[in-house]
Design an enzyme around this catalytic site. Structure first.
Site, PDB file in Angstrom:
ATOM      1  N   TYR A 152      -9.357  -9.133  -6.958  1.00  0.00           N
ATOM      2  CA  TYR A 152      -8.180  -9.023  -7.809  1.00  0.00           C
ATOM      3  C   TYR A 152      -8.084 -10.176  -8.812  1.00  0.00           C
ATOM      4  O   TYR A 152      -7.144 -10.254  -9.581  1.00  0.00           O
ATOM      5  CB  TYR A 152      -6.910  -8.999  -6.958  1.00  0.00           C
ATOM      6  CG  TYR A 152      -6.760  -7.734  -6.171  1.00  0.00           C
ATOM      7  CD1 TYR A 152      -6.203  -6.603  -6.737  1.00  0.00           C
ATOM      8  CD2 TYR A 152      -7.192  -7.661  -4.858  1.00  0.00           C
ATOM      9  CE1 TYR A 152      -6.072  -5.423  -6.010  1.00  0.00           C
ATOM     10  CE2 TYR A 152      -7.061  -6.494  -4.126  1.00  0.00           C
ATOM     11  CZ  TYR A 152      -6.496  -5.391  -4.713  1.00  0.00           C
ATOM     12  OH  TYR A 152      -6.373  -4.230  -3.984  1.00  0.00           O
ATOM     13  N   HIS A 191      -2.034   2.261  -5.983  1.00  0.00           N
ATOM     14  CA  HIS A 191      -2.994   1.172  -5.824  1.00  0.00           C
ATOM     15  C   HIS A 191      -3.144   0.364  -7.108  1.00  0.00           C
ATOM     16  O   HIS A 191      -3.405  -0.844  -7.067  1.00  0.00           O
ATOM     17  CB  HIS A 191      -4.363   1.708  -5.399  1.00  0.00           C
ATOM     18  CG  HIS A 191      -5.349   0.624  -5.087  1.00  0.00           C
ATOM     19  ND1 HIS A 191      -5.220  -0.202  -3.988  1.00  0.00           N
ATOM     20  CD2 HIS A 191      -6.452   0.189  -5.743  1.00  0.00           C
ATOM     21  CE1 HIS A 191      -6.215  -1.081  -3.983  1.00  0.00           C
ATOM     22  NE2 HIS A 191      -6.973  -0.859  -5.042  1.00  0.00           N
ATOM     23  N   ARG A 249      -0.402  -2.057  -7.076  1.00  0.00           N
ATOM     24  CA  ARG A 249      -0.761  -3.120  -6.117  1.00  0.00           C
ATOM     25  C   ARG A 249      -1.723  -4.116  -6.764  1.00  0.00           C
ATOM     26  O   ARG A 249      -1.593  -5.331  -6.611  1.00  0.00           O
ATOM     27  CB  ARG A 249      -1.384  -2.476  -4.875  1.00  0.00           C
ATOM     28  CG  ARG A 249      -1.924  -3.449  -3.815  1.00  0.00           C
ATOM     29  CD  ARG A 249      -2.332  -2.623  -2.609  1.00  0.00           C
ATOM     30  NE  ARG A 249      -3.222  -3.318  -1.697  1.00  0.00           N
ATOM     31  CZ  ARG A 249      -2.832  -4.100  -0.696  1.00  0.00           C
ATOM     32  NH1 ARG A 249      -1.542  -4.320  -0.503  1.00  0.00           N
ATOM     33  NH2 ARG A 249      -3.702  -4.674   0.105  1.00  0.00           N
ATOM     34  N   LYS A 260      -2.554  -1.928   7.779  1.00  0.00           N
ATOM     35  CA  LYS A 260      -3.766  -1.442   8.434  1.00  0.00           C
ATOM     36  C   LYS A 260      -3.930  -2.093   9.808  1.00  0.00           C
ATOM     37  O   LYS A 260      -3.598  -3.246  10.003  1.00  0.00           O
ATOM     38  CB  LYS A 260      -4.986  -1.744   7.563  1.00  0.00           C
ATOM     39  CG  LYS A 260      -5.088  -0.871   6.322  1.00  0.00           C
ATOM     40  CD  LYS A 260      -6.393  -1.122   5.597  1.00  0.00           C
ATOM     41  CE  LYS A 260      -6.563  -0.182   4.401  1.00  0.00           C
ATOM     42  NZ  LYS A 260      -7.832  -0.423   3.698  1.00  0.00           N
ATOM     43  N   HIS A 305      -4.652  -8.805   3.530  1.00  0.00           N
ATOM     44  CA  HIS A 305      -6.112  -8.786   3.633  1.00  0.00           C
ATOM     45  C   HIS A 305      -6.582  -9.701   4.764  1.00  0.00           C
ATOM     46  O   HIS A 305      -6.136 -10.842   4.860  1.00  0.00           O
ATOM     47  CB  HIS A 305      -6.754  -9.260   2.325  1.00  0.00           C
ATOM     48  CG  HIS A 305      -6.659  -8.256   1.224  1.00  0.00           C
ATOM     49  ND1 HIS A 305      -6.803  -8.587  -0.106  1.00  0.00           N
ATOM     50  CD2 HIS A 305      -6.429  -6.918   1.238  1.00  0.00           C
ATOM     51  CE1 HIS A 305      -6.673  -7.507  -0.845  1.00  0.00           C
ATOM     52  NE2 HIS A 305      -6.447  -6.484  -0.052  1.00  0.00           N
ATOM     53  N   ARG A 358       0.854  -1.184   0.000  1.00  0.00           N
ATOM     54  CA  ARG A 358       0.000   0.000   0.000  1.00  0.00           C
ATOM     55  C   ARG A 358       0.894   1.239   0.000  1.00  0.00           C
ATOM     56  O   ARG A 358       2.058   1.183   0.401  1.00  0.00           O
ATOM     57  CB  ARG A 358      -0.904   0.022   1.229  1.00  0.00           C
ATOM     58  CG  ARG A 358      -1.883  -1.153   1.317  1.00  0.00           C
ATOM     59  CD  ARG A 358      -2.723  -1.012   2.578  1.00  0.00           C
ATOM     60  NE  ARG A 358      -3.728  -2.071   2.698  1.00  0.00           N
ATOM     61  CZ  ARG A 358      -3.556  -3.193   3.403  1.00  0.00           C
ATOM     62  NH1 ARG A 358      -2.410  -3.389   4.051  1.00  0.00           N
ATOM     63  NH2 ARG A 358      -4.505  -4.108   3.460  1.00  0.00           N
TER      64      ARG A 358
END
Length: 300
Positions: free
Chosen positions: A273, A238, A241, A167, A264, A143
């Protein structure tokens, strides 16, 4: 506070403010309708959300956020003994399919990464830094904030691993490739010219003045290098990514490993994706399925 400690830790200040606004908007609606908390029913919530869609043209994701904020608040009120029944508990919105991010093919990515080095000395140095940024984004699916906060001590050049804080302040280990390694090492040799001896706690990507690049600066340099390569695409971190995940999945089919590398929590997030490569599927089918042969042996 109606959001618990774990929820607060896992959300940015911007998101928390958005939740508070969402709940306040719902309060204003209830005041206009002369509804007390104990009088709210599912039909009232549905009317409120429909009004927001009509007036503000809210997207599906924004609508879900509104509902989540209201649901958390009503749950808190119920747990406090102010409500005997939570009208939002079983209320559901039909989720719309998440849109796929854009996509760039491998050849275009390579055109950006392998473009010619500028002739001017300063432009050469900036390109070596930008190339290292691009290579790491594409090699590891980081990220933007993860790459921006990366420190020299977070890179294991021997084992080709990155220690990344993502995150929710979660740390994960992500592999990267030889080309990314070469680019980063070359860039760090330039960084030493700019800053002198590098320390483990130094940020990996810096400006000429020795300050860590901001996320906006990184975004701008990524866009600039795509333009310099003559690629007609709005390149941003992004998107790189996404290309990392899509190209890796296309080659490996290993969704779980890609999920771990992307950081994730849920596999469903990683699934956006995936792309169906029909030519590749057809080749796999023709090669693998016992009834897929187009010609019988006796016709050969």
């Amino acid at each position: 506070m109606w959001l618990n400690e774990r929820q607060i830790q896992n959300q940015s200040a911007h998101t928390l403010l958005a939740y508070q606004r969402d709940v306040q908007d719902f309060f204003d609606f209830c005041t206009q309708q002369q509804l007390g908390l104990h009088q709210i029913e599912a039909a009232d919530l549905r009317q409120y959300l429909a009004t927001r869609v009509e007036q503000d043209q809210l997207s599906s994701s924004s609508l879900q956020r509104h509902l989540s904020a209201i649901r958390q608040f009503m749950k808190w009120v119920e747990q406090g003994g102010y409500l005997s029944m939570n009208p939002t508990e079983d209320f559901q919105l039909k989720r719309q399919p998440r849109p796929l991010p854009g996509m760039i093919d491998v050849e275009t990515i390579q055109k950006i990464l392998d473009q010619a080095t500028p002739k001017k000395p300063l432009d050469q140095q900036l390109w070596l830094r930008d190339k290292a940024i691009l290579e790491l984004f594409y090699a590891s699916g980081l990220r933007l904030a993860e790459l921006q906060s990366l420190k020299i001590k977070d890179i294991d050049f021997k084992r080709l691993l990155l220690r990344v804080t993502g995150k929710g302040n979660k740390t994960r280990i992500v592999p990267f490739g030889q080309k990314a390694k070469d680019s980063v090492l070359l860039w760090l040799s330039i960084a030493q010219i700019w800053m002198g001896k590098l320390q483990p706690d130094f940020p990996v990507f810096i400006s000429q003045k020795g300050h860590a690049l901001t996320t906006r600066q990184i975004e701008n340099r990524v866009k600039y290098q795509a333009l310099r390569a003559g690629v007609n695409v709005d390149l941003h971190p992004h998107l790189l990514r996404h290309c990392f995940a899509s190209h890796l999945l296309s080659a490996s089919g290993d969704l779980r490993s890609v999920q771990e590398m992307l950081g994730h929590s849920n596999l469903s997030t990683t699934q956006i994706y995936t792309h169906l490569d029909f030519n590749r599927l057809a080749q796999v089918y023709d090669k693998s399925h016992p009834r897929a042969q187009k010609k019988s042996e006796f016709l050969n």
